[in-house]
Design an enzyme around this catalytic site. Structure first.
Site, PDB file in Angstrom:
ATOM      1  N   TRP A 153       3.030  -6.826   6.937  1.00 44.96           N
ATOM      2  CA  TRP A 153       4.453  -6.095   6.909  1.00 44.96           C
ATOM      3  C   TRP A 153       4.592  -4.947   6.645  1.00 44.96           C
ATOM      4  O   TRP A 153       3.532  -4.016   6.277  1.00 44.96           O
ATOM      5  CB  TRP A 153       5.217  -6.708   5.682  1.00 44.96           C
ATOM      6  CG  TRP A 153       5.185  -8.363   5.866  1.00 44.96           C
ATOM      7  CD1 TRP A 153       5.600  -9.202   6.875  1.00 44.96           C
ATOM      8  CD2 TRP A 153       5.156  -9.224   4.822  1.00 44.96           C
ATOM      9  NE1 TRP A 153       5.597 -10.237   6.937  1.00 44.96           N
ATOM     10  CE2 TRP A 153       5.602 -10.539   5.408  1.00 44.96           C
ATOM     11  CE3 TRP A 153       5.123  -8.965   3.402  1.00 44.96           C
ATOM     12  CZ2 TRP A 153       5.889 -11.795   4.796  1.00 44.96           C
ATOM     13  CZ3 TRP A 153       5.399 -10.254   2.723  1.00 44.96           C
ATOM     14  CH2 TRP A 153       5.342 -11.549   3.443  1.00 44.96           C
ATOM     15  N   ALA A 156       3.928  -3.187   3.108  1.00 48.50           N
ATOM     16  CA  ALA A 156       2.750  -3.272   2.453  1.00 48.50           C
ATOM     17  C   ALA A 156       1.591  -2.971   3.426  1.00 48.50           C
ATOM     18  O   ALA A 156       0.875  -1.978   3.349  1.00 48.50           O
ATOM     19  CB  ALA A 156       2.555  -4.716   1.887  1.00 48.50           C
ATOM     20  N   CYS A 157       1.242  -4.037   4.342  1.00 54.81           N
ATOM     21  CA  CYS A 157       0.120  -3.770   4.942  1.00 54.81           C
ATOM     22  C   CYS A 157       0.080  -2.593   6.115  1.00 54.81           C
ATOM     23  O   CYS A 157      -0.921  -2.053   6.719  1.00 54.81           O
ATOM     24  CB  CYS A 157      -0.128  -5.201   5.844  1.00 54.81           C
ATOM     25  SG  CYS A 157      -0.320  -6.436   4.751  1.00 54.81           S
ATOM     26  N   LEU A 158       1.496  -2.220   6.374  1.00 52.38           N
ATOM     27  CA  LEU A 158       1.319  -0.607   7.185  1.00 52.38           C
ATOM     28  C   LEU A 158       1.023   0.441   6.237  1.00 52.38           C
ATOM     29  O   LEU A 158       0.576   1.425   6.456  1.00 52.38           O
ATOM     30  CB  LEU A 158       2.741  -0.668   8.202  1.00 52.38           C
ATOM     31  CG  LEU A 158       2.730   0.537   8.822  1.00 52.38           C
ATOM     32  CD1 LEU A 158       1.530   0.739   9.799  1.00 52.38           C
ATOM     33  CD2 LEU A 158       4.026   0.337   9.765  1.00 52.38           C
TER      34      LEU A 158
END
Length: 225
Positions: free
Chosen positions: A113, A116-118
């Site tokens: 997402w 978070a992960c970006l």
């Protein structure tokens, strides 16, 4: 000859990273229509392949939570993803080693997402001196507010936002580059909505090119027309 700008992404100085485009991650996305998200992500991967830009594919907790990467994306990239447990991609020694070994300083990143992960690897990579371009319409957040807040935070840290069509056209830049022209048009017609519909119309109705479908439309020709 096209002006070579260091402010634009170029095929020979850029690395694309696709982070966690997996079913369970997509289920949580509400900031963008999920089919549009998939369409954009696959188009972005096709653009990277067309221009010979190296790609790194990653996945998180595949069998315990997130599921397998979208088959449409895997069919384009055709590589084994880097598997990890951390939300922060930059915690992966394998990933960081691959990025540094590539010699590329510009990283084009799309992820699920956004918040978070970006966000996490973007901030870490900027801290290590990389130039980061985030593809906002091939990424998605659990809410519009979460997505937008993360994008603002990354931009404030120095990241630059791109869209899928932006990345594709930035790599092409000049329609005189005939070696990639037809490939770009294929991506446009298959994935880029109204733009692609317009290209189909121009090809067939103006330039009288054959229809690209396997089952062409045979229109009647009324007498006198």
């Amino acid at each position: 000859m096209s002006f070579r700008s260091h402010k634009l992404i170029n095929a020979d100085d850029t690395l694309f990273i696709f982070i966690d485009h997996q079913p369970q991650m997509a289920f949580g996305v509400t900031s963008i229509d999920r089919q549009t998200l998939k369409n954009n992500t696959v188009a972005l991967a096709k653009a990277a392949k067309l221009f010979g830009v190296p790609i790194i594919l990653t996945a998180v907790e595949t069998e315990s939570f997130s599921g397998y990467i979208w088959p449409e994306l895997l069919d384009v990239v055709q590589q084994k993803p880097i598997e990890r447990t951390s939300m922060n991609l930059w915690d992966s020694d394998e990933l960081v080693a691959q990025v540094k070994a590539s010699g590329k300083k510009k990283l084009v990143i799309a992820a699920l997402w956004t918040e978070a992960c970006l966000l996490f690897p973007t901030l870490c990579a900027i801290e290590e001196g990389f130039e980061i371009y985030i593809v906002t319409d091939a990424s998605g957040g659990t809410s519009q507010e979460a997505h937008d807040a993360a994008v603002r935070r990354m931009e404030q840290a120095g990241a630059q936002s791109l869209t899928t069509i932006n990345a594709l056209l930035e790599l092409q830049r000049d329609w005189a580059h005939r070696d990639t022209y037809n490939g770009v048009m294929d991506i446009v017609r298959e994935h880029l909505g109204a733009y692609g519909m317009g290209v189909d119309y121009a090809y067939t109705m103006v330039h009288k090119a054959p229809q690209r479908g396997a089952f062409p439309h045979e229109a009647p020709h009324p007498e006198g027309h």
